[in-house]
Scaffold this motif. Structure first.
Motif, PDB file in Angstrom:
ATOM      1  N   THR A  57     -43.707 -57.396  -9.706  1.00  0.00           N
ATOM      2  CA  THR A  57     -44.707 -57.441  -8.529  1.00  0.00           C
ATOM      3  C   THR A  57     -44.699 -56.742  -7.361  1.00  0.00           C
ATOM      4  O   THR A  57     -45.163 -57.211  -6.191  1.00  0.00           O
ATOM      5  CB  THR A  57     -44.984 -59.057  -8.434  1.00  0.00           C
ATOM      6  OG1 THR A  57     -44.177 -59.826  -8.453  1.00  0.00           O
ATOM      7  CG2 THR A  57     -46.153 -59.692  -9.757  1.00  0.00           C
ATOM      8  N   THR A  65     -46.053 -58.015  -3.937  1.00  0.00           N
ATOM      9  CA  THR A  65     -47.771 -58.222  -3.872  1.00  0.00           C
ATOM     10  C   THR A  65     -48.783 -59.202  -3.827  1.00  0.00           C
ATOM     11  O   THR A  65     -50.188 -58.932  -3.815  1.00  0.00           O
ATOM     12  CB  THR A  65     -48.250 -56.780  -5.035  1.00  0.00           C
ATOM     13  OG1 THR A  65     -47.216 -57.261  -6.164  1.00  0.00           O
ATOM     14  CG2 THR A  65     -47.439 -55.729  -5.072  1.00  0.00           C
ATOM     15  N   THR A  66     -47.982 -60.115  -4.574  1.00  0.00           N
ATOM     16  CA  THR A  66     -48.622 -61.188  -4.503  1.00  0.00           C
ATOM     17  C   THR A  66     -48.926 -61.477  -3.223  1.00  0.00           C
ATOM     18  O   THR A  66     -49.391 -62.785  -2.997  1.00  0.00           O
ATOM     19  CB  THR A  66     -47.780 -62.592  -5.363  1.00  0.00           C
ATOM     20  OG1 THR A  66     -46.531 -63.301  -4.255  1.00  0.00           O
ATOM     21  CG2 THR A  66     -47.257 -62.382  -6.682  1.00  0.00           C
ATOM     22  N   LYS A  67     -48.259 -61.466  -1.852  1.00  0.00           N
ATOM     23  CA  LYS A  67     -48.645 -62.409  -0.787  1.00  0.00           C
ATOM     24  C   LYS A  67     -49.228 -60.860  -0.172  1.00  0.00           C
ATOM     25  O   LYS A  67     -49.856 -60.773   1.616  1.00  0.00           O
ATOM     26  CB  LYS A  67     -46.984 -62.078   0.043  1.00  0.00           C
ATOM     27  CG  LYS A  67     -46.243 -63.689  -0.382  1.00  0.00           C
ATOM     28  CD  LYS A  67     -45.256 -63.291   0.631  1.00  0.00           C
ATOM     29  CE  LYS A  67     -44.075 -64.635  -0.303  1.00  0.00           C
ATOM     30  NZ  LYS A  67     -43.114 -64.953   0.779  1.00  0.00           N
ATOM     31  N   LEU A  68     -48.792 -59.502  -0.417  1.00  0.00           N
ATOM     32  CA  LEU A  68     -49.679 -58.560   0.320  1.00  0.00           C
ATOM     33  C   LEU A  68     -50.107 -57.603  -0.276  1.00  0.00           C
ATOM     34  O   LEU A  68     -49.614 -57.159  -1.113  1.00  0.00           O
ATOM     35  CB  LEU A  68     -48.487 -57.371   1.166  1.00  0.00           C
ATOM     36  CG  LEU A  68     -48.702 -56.467   1.851  1.00  0.00           C
ATOM     37  CD1 LEU A  68     -49.575 -56.656   2.776  1.00  0.00           C
ATOM     38  CD2 LEU A  68     -47.930 -55.563   2.401  1.00  0.00           C
ATOM     39  N   ASP A  69     -51.677 -57.729  -0.374  1.00  0.00           N
ATOM     40  CA  ASP A  69     -52.611 -56.525  -0.881  1.00  0.00           C
ATOM     41  C   ASP A  69     -51.691 -55.195  -1.315  1.00  0.00           C
ATOM     42  O   ASP A  69     -52.073 -54.537   0.355  1.00  0.00           O
ATOM     43  CB  ASP A  69     -53.889 -56.762  -1.058  1.00  0.00           C
ATOM     44  CG  ASP A  69     -54.903 -56.073  -1.992  1.00  0.00           C
ATOM     45  OD1 ASP A  69     -54.452 -55.028  -1.905  1.00  0.00           O
ATOM     46  OD2 ASP A  69     -55.843 -56.252  -2.040  1.00  0.00           O
ATOM     47  N   PRO A  70     -51.467 -54.408  -1.845  1.00  0.00           N
ATOM     48  CA  PRO A  70     -50.994 -52.996  -1.823  1.00  0.00           C
ATOM     49  C   PRO A  70     -52.349 -52.196  -1.023  1.00  0.00           C
ATOM     50  O   PRO A  70     -51.628 -51.173  -0.469  1.00  0.00           O
ATOM     51  CB  PRO A  70     -51.062 -52.762  -3.610  1.00  0.00           C
ATOM     52  CG  PRO A  70     -50.932 -53.854  -3.877  1.00  0.00           C
ATOM     53  CD  PRO A  70     -51.608 -54.698  -3.738  1.00  0.00           C
ATOM     54  N   ALA A  71     -53.680 -52.471  -1.202  1.00  0.00           N
ATOM     55  CA  ALA A  71     -54.064 -51.583  -0.412  1.00  0.00           C
ATOM     56  C   ALA A  71     -54.004 -52.027   1.069  1.00  0.00           C
ATOM     57  O   ALA A  71     -55.043 -51.111   1.971  1.00  0.00           O
ATOM     58  CB  ALA A  71     -55.767 -52.358  -0.790  1.00  0.00           C
ATOM     59  N   ASP A  72     -53.460 -53.005   1.563  1.00  0.00           N
ATOM     60  CA  ASP A  72     -53.246 -52.942   3.243  1.00  0.00           C
ATOM     61  C   ASP A  72     -52.168 -52.666   3.169  1.00  0.00           C
ATOM     62  O   ASP A  72     -51.700 -52.940   4.556  1.00  0.00           O
ATOM     63  CB  ASP A  72     -53.757 -54.877   3.264  1.00  0.00           C
ATOM     64  CG  ASP A  72     -54.927 -55.042   3.252  1.00  0.00           C
ATOM     65  OD1 ASP A  72     -56.093 -54.544   3.522  1.00  0.00           O
ATOM     66  OD2 ASP A  72     -55.097 -56.355   2.722  1.00  0.00           O
TER      67      ASP A  72
END
Length: 383
Positions: free
Chosen positions: A278, A150-157
């Motif tokens: 994360t 999630t530090t590289k990919l936003d959960p919303a995306d």
């Protein structure tokens, strides 16, 4: 059966008879319980289920025995069938993991309880997708998910459909990897999800006895095209990990951003600090990745049949079903609306809308062979 081994041969059953675990004489109030699952399952029953059940049922204890593998369970079932013929005690009451269709004729012989008709107070809570037979109890499950950083990919995306996932993989070259399908179920079931995608999202098209060369070439061939299309965008320009564990390692090392994972393995990896907190988890919502349930059976002819049914009912209680999520890292056997609301919210992104399965048998060999020939011809299968 040991971890995710789905087929058992007659020869294996015979071998299991030769290595049948030592039996203790059945005693009133002592549930003789056998498992063919991995050590983490035996630990779960030893540390979580046994003390909780015995505290709630004074005077009843559980004798936990490792049957070794599926062949061991089949051998005990065969002994139970023989014991019924002589009206003797089978010295077994509960199988943690078993198929009531094995050995052949077991149901007809009357050695297993009809769970549906046994009057369990919690039976109506079962997830209908898990019910395979009236004679077994799907008390826990496991499914392949997507784990990501999630530090590289936003959960919303995070992608929630196959098309979104493919779009993300191509937009982020080198950041996705799956293991070779014959080296672990997470990669194998990612491949099977591609097969479902290529064939109208219809898992019912594939049954254990409908494989033919012609049908296999047609249905699998369309999936090979999907997988070849994303291959150049995978980790290291088309590399594949060597198994479930290596995929998790690549994610934990920050080498990739997303991998397919087994739900129980990844939840335990997060809990144990192998993966950071994360780590995000998401399930495809157009059609989930393949999963399955572990099913228990109760011996009709066991000395402690009634106590074993109490145990079966106890396994569907909110206490134990919640512990399957939080302590074991599995999925509940009951429908998610019977899980604590706080846990439902915590695991919202991985609650599947479906739990598709895929048959073994001839399909398994065709998938593995076809993948190496068509998708990864430069990969040495023996490496």
């Amino acid at each position: 059966m040991k971890r995710r081994t789905f087929m058992m041969s007659a020869a294996g059953a015979a071998a299991g008879m030769a290595i049948l675990p030592r039996m203790s004489f059945a005693a009133e109030g002592v549930i003789d319980w056998y498992t063919s699952s991995d050590s983490n399952i035996l630990d779960f029953w030893t540390n979580i289920v046994k003390p909780a059940f015995e505290a709630a049922h004074p005077g009843v204890t559980i004798n936990l025995v490792d049957a070794g593998d599926g062949a061991g369970i089949i051998a005990i079932s065969e002994r139970a069938m023989a014991a019924k013929q002589t009206n003797t005690d089978p010295q077994a009451d509960f199988f943690e993991s078993a198929d009531p269709l094995l050995p052949a004729g077991a149901i007809e012989a009357g050695i297993f309880v009809n769970i549906k008709e046994a009057g369990l107070s919690n039976y109506s809570k079962l997830n209908p997708a898990g019910i395979q037979s009236d004679y077994s109890l799907p008390y826990r499950g496991s499914q392949v998910l997507l784990a990501y950083d999630t530090t590289k990919l936003d959960p919303a995306d995070a992608p929630k459909s196959w098309d979104d996932l493919v779009t993300w993989i191509k937009a982020n070259p080198g950041q996705f990897v799956y293991n070779r399908p014959d080296k672990g179920g997470s990669g194998g079931n990612f491949v099977r999800r591609a097969i479902h995608q290529a064939n109208g999202l219809d898992p019912s098209m594939f049954t254990v006895d409908n494989y033919t060369q012609e049908f296999g070439d047609e249905t699998l061939g369309k999936a090979w095209e999907l997988l070849k299309d994303i291959a150049p965008s995978l980790y290291d320009n088309g590399a594949y990990s060597s198994g479930n564990t290596q995929s998790i390692q690549l994610l934990s090392q920050g080498v990739v951003t997303m991998v397919p994972v087994w739900s129980d393995q990844v939840l335990q990896a997060i809990d144990q600090g192998v993966l950071p907190d994360t780590t995000g988890l998401v399930q495809l919502q157009d059609l989930a990745l393949v999963g399955g349930f572990t099913r228990s059976v109760v011996l009709e002819t066991g000395t402690n049949r009634d106590a074993a049914l109490q145990l079966a009912d106890f396994m569907l209680s909110e206490e134990i079903q919640s512990a399957i999520l939080t302590e074991l890292g599995g999925f509940p056997g009951v429908s998610w609306d019977h899980i604590d609301p706080e846990l439902r919210e915590r695991f919202a992104d991985i609650v599947p809308q479906s739990i598709p399965t895929f048959p073994g048998g001839a399909w398994e060999a065709a998938i593995n062979d076809g993948w190496y020939r068509n998708v990864a011809p430069n990969v040495d299968r023996n490496s």
